[in-house]
Scaffold this motif. Structure first.
Motif, PDB file in Angstrom:
ATOM      1  N   GLY A  67       3.526   1.723  -1.356  1.00  0.00           N
ATOM      2  CA  GLY A  67       4.339   2.263  -2.556  1.00  0.00           C
ATOM      3  C   GLY A  67       3.592   3.148  -3.760  1.00  0.00           C
ATOM      4  O   GLY A  67       3.988   3.523  -4.604  1.00  0.00           O
ATOM      5  N   GLY A  68       2.182   2.857  -3.466  1.00  0.00           N
ATOM      6  CA  GLY A  68       1.492   3.396  -4.476  1.00  0.00           C
ATOM      7  C   GLY A  68       0.848   4.700  -4.266  1.00  0.00           C
ATOM      8  O   GLY A  68       1.235   5.322  -2.983  1.00  0.00           O
ATOM      9  N   LEU A  69      -0.496   5.044  -4.541  1.00  0.00           N
ATOM     10  CA  LEU A  69      -1.220   6.088  -4.343  1.00  0.00           C
ATOM     11  C   LEU A  69      -1.801   6.162  -3.032  1.00  0.00           C
ATOM     12  O   LEU A  69      -2.175   7.271  -2.636  1.00  0.00           O
ATOM     13  CB  LEU A  69      -2.454   6.468  -5.525  1.00  0.00           C
ATOM     14  CG  LEU A  69      -2.948   7.709  -5.726  1.00  0.00           C
ATOM     15  CD1 LEU A  69      -2.075   8.796  -6.094  1.00  0.00           C
ATOM     16  CD2 LEU A  69      -3.850   7.800  -6.946  1.00  0.00           C
ATOM     17  N   ALA A  70      -1.824   5.041  -2.262  1.00  0.00           N
ATOM     18  CA  ALA A  70      -2.368   4.944  -1.283  1.00  0.00           C
ATOM     19  C   ALA A  70      -1.238   5.361   0.029  1.00  0.00           C
ATOM     20  O   ALA A  70      -1.575   5.475   1.140  1.00  0.00           O
ATOM     21  CB  ALA A  70      -2.772   3.707  -0.529  1.00  0.00           C
ATOM     22  N   GLY A  71      -0.196   5.710  -0.338  1.00  0.00           N
ATOM     23  CA  GLY A  71       1.022   6.095   0.430  1.00  0.00           C
ATOM     24  C   GLY A  71       0.711   7.382   1.114  1.00  0.00           C
ATOM     25  O   GLY A  71       0.180   8.292   0.629  1.00  0.00           O
ATOM     26  N   LEU A  97       0.953  -1.310  -0.202  1.00  0.00           N
ATOM     27  CA  LEU A  97      -0.020   0.064  -0.004  1.00  0.00           C
ATOM     28  C   LEU A  97       0.856   1.361   0.096  1.00  0.00           C
ATOM     29  O   LEU A  97       0.370   2.234  -0.800  1.00  0.00           O
ATOM     30  CB  LEU A  97      -1.134  -0.087   1.117  1.00  0.00           C
ATOM     31  CG  LEU A  97      -2.025  -1.161   1.341  1.00  0.00           C
ATOM     32  CD1 LEU A  97      -2.690  -1.023   2.766  1.00  0.00           C
ATOM     33  CD2 LEU A  97      -3.179  -0.949   0.230  1.00  0.00           C
TER      34      LEU A  97
END
Lengths: 289, 289, 289, 289
Positions: free
Chosen positions: B203-207, B201
């Motif tokens: 590593g992506g836009l949820a970071g 999580l």
């Protein structure tokens, strides 16, 4: 090099399949709309006439389809590929992923669910984040192929686990967009200069990838889609359905799902999901000319 | 070097005042509870007997107080420091900040509002983020002092602007904690291994900074306070009050404010604000033994 | 018959004061805007030049003012009426009501809080519902006067209790309007005929006074005000503030407060509170031409 | 008198079928669990061995089943009853109701959807409220049978319309329970006597059938089920799914759905839906011993 069937050559699927071809794999591609299959052939892939045709003799089958019913509908065809490894990279309901894995066990097809984040750009660049559910041996078997498609490949649990983590991803992303939208609207309504405000917010505990990547677009109302409202709305339906199944109340996610539904109902379905800010601005009586 | 009065030597104020002493400033400190003033004297500061005593002759007055009424109550004393620059670093209502600045103009005291983020550790290390509202010249005058206390000092707008950005900060942080709490609870209820899930999580836009810093503590139920539930509850009252004044509906923030109120009502007021996860877990019927 | 001072001759206060005159009481009226005081004199009341003038010699003082600060501001004047009974019928914060009662005790003025429901029509007809907080003996002393103004007079608890019940009233009313708005919008979007639908809904567990009285107006977008959005917005601020003080999270009330704030922000402040349906319809993308 | 097949002899279905027998109809009953079918035979009905057996030769088929999949599963059997009128009285998704009606048209079976409100007592007494969707002629044909079962029978629109109004009913009822729960908890936390408070609330715009019927049980924590949390939770899933299909965001309903999910997750699924108050009380830190 593996013999791969790739079903679903849309915005995400096509560049992913092309990356597999470039990595030296033998890839038979199929898409319901024949134009997409032809486009794949032009980029070095093999055009298949049907899903069943594509999977014949494949060691690995990859599916990248819009929604749960699409994956259910293709299962009969994929499960004819006795002995193959099926990597479903669609974003679908965890319950559907578990049911498909169950059917795979009966049919002699190993199944892993491997949804992605990173968007179209990540698909083109081969830099997706991939959250993988399934038996450890099957996930290891899938890894060489997944390594072509993404840079972060994490085994998160048994069948359905990848989809479950994807629901967590989608709820956090939608919610963070909603929070940033509320914050920017509150600042804007009080005449604060948004650029330095976002700078200082980014540096502390309020910092997030959404704030970095989406706040400028929200400020300028530039909603060129990287991930569309319609898709995020679909995914939030999966999130809330999965939470119901799991018995987990989600007060914030349920609220942001209504805001995303409003973005869609107000005609913004084809815009980037950061267009959620338009809903907050409208609630505040802004932009009403 | 400046002659500085520092009023409010609590968890945040004391290390900040000490940092000013170490930077060579002449700092007279005062706190309502005399033990704190004595502690400051032990670390090189000058102990003042009263607020009025502290501000006498000061070029700069810094206040670091719990809430709006505390700042209002001290204003009569501070505004006797004719010609001084008052830097209020408390987190208070933007309307109070604007009212105080107005009174300052009448009394010949320049006022800037400069609330901080970064917590106790940031106060100790002198690495706070500081969001500053006020006239440009006054903010520039304050900058040498603020540079001792923080690493990011941003002028965001006129009087009250710093507090407004602080409300934006507090709503995003509380909301993100709530979203991460919902996500982790959803994952946990479905048997997903949280450590790899959080990794992918992130590593992506949820970071987000919240995900990085707070998810491990939420997983392990280690709620050693860096910022307490009680304080965040207070700040969310300011957020919603300010949004009312500004005419901006905040559906997500209003919901997370109820969750933070629940954390407090359930007896978690002295825990770190990441203890919000306990409310979500309890809604889900977990941890009920 | 009692000698009564009546302060606050607005939409509600004027007809209430007139009813007291008609019941034979000797009523001195005062309003900050002198036109209202004159209007009262035309209907048989005595015009007072100031609040202090009005309360001089009064056995009973009644106040009917917009908000907590107005009551606080008038208290100095009212509390000069040594020995009088002060009936505050304004809708204000329970904490303010308790503080005023405390000051009354010190000043030798008995205080009861007696907010009302029933709207302008109830004020004109003398059919208000009145929820009364205070000492039992004081409430009994107030009852003959209250009997002129309303048909349901209920002693609900000690000082502040009337205001607390009024907060409960206002949250239920706003929330029920919101629920009916959601239901009607859902039905309308699916082409259901609203009139028979409301009929069948009214007959079962979904039935409510709001459904009976407000659904027709919501269907026809006839928002002639009986209670204005602006006032209900103010009252929901009191509800949420009081819930904060009491440590009670209110997820539904906090959400409907955002919807009411949106109605106001969108320019519907002077319409009837049933105009909340316009916010729901706009979220659903309806009425956008 | 008509020849009727009645499928689904549960808490609601059994007394409804018995009422039809008592009204002189010839009723063949079937339930998956044979004990229920036998119980029906003891009360004068005819026991059928299967659904297909029950519908053979029936002029009217009535189904009263738990959820959408149950109705879909029985459809193959019911649609063998060529020329019959199928009255589905289950509470299911409007989309399923429309799909079933479509299949009926193809199979020569007229279909109306006729969900009910009024609970077990209404089923026993024959006083249900029945909201009917379908073609006008089919609804008229169903009316003599429905008149035996209920006192309010309203034709609200085309196929699926009855289910749509039922979703509206269920969202209003759940939401009103939630609002009353918030109001009572707020009053209780502040020491107000609940009995006179409810009395005065009932008399004004806050009055509702929920307040009249459920507030005493909420006060006394007497949750003898009239309609269970589990069933209302299921129905709220239908409400939100239907709102998604219709493109209508429902902020309040989505929030109360989370509260009902919490009631279920916390182990109150078999209690009356008024047990929602336990969730609000727990959020407020009450009842934790």
């Amino acid at each position: 090099m593996a013999s791969i069937a790739f079903i679903g050559l849309g915005t995400m699927g096509l560049p992913m399949a092309v990356n597999l071809v470039r990595a030296g794999h033998d890839v038979a591609g199929f898409n319901r709309s024949p134009g997409k299959t032809a486009a794949f052939a032009e980029q070095g892939g093999t055009a298949a006439d049907s899903a069943r045709d594509a999977v014949r003799g494949a060691e690995v089958v990859i599916t990248m389809l819009p929604d749960s019913p699409d994956v259910e509908a293709i299962a009969d065809d994929v499960l004819t590929a006795d002995g193959a490894l099926w990597i479903d990279m669609s974003t679908i309901a965890p319950t559907t992923a578990r049911a498909v894995a169950e059917r795979g066990r009966a049919a002699g097809v190993r199944v892993v669910d491997a949804p992605v984040s990173g968007g179209e750009q990540g698909a083109i660049d081969g830099t997706l984040s991939i959250m993988v559910g399934g038996a450890a041996a099957d996930v290891e078997a899938a890894r060489p192929v997944l390594d072509v498609l993404g840079t972060t490949i994490v085994h998160v649990g048994p069948a359905g686990g990848g989809q479950t983590v994807k629901t967590a991803n989608q709820l956090i992303v939608a919610g963070t967009i909603g929070l940033v939208a509320e914050a920017l609207t509150l600042l804007r309504a009080q005449g604060v200069d948004l650029e330095p405000a976002v700078e200082v917010l980014s540096g502390g505990l309020a910092g997030s990838t959404v704030l970095n990547r989406k706040a400028p677009a929200m400020r300028n109302h530039d909603f060129t889609p990287s991930f569309r409202v319609d898709l995020h709305h679909k995914d939030l339906g999966i999130v809330l359905g999965s939470a119901r199944d799991a018995g987990v109340p989600l007060p914030l996610s349920a609220t942001v799902a209504q805001l995303m539904a409003a973005a869609r109902a107000q005609g913004h379905g084809d815009l980037d999901h950061s267009a959620l800010v338009l809903v907050i601005e409208q609630l505040a009586g802004l932009n009403q000319d």
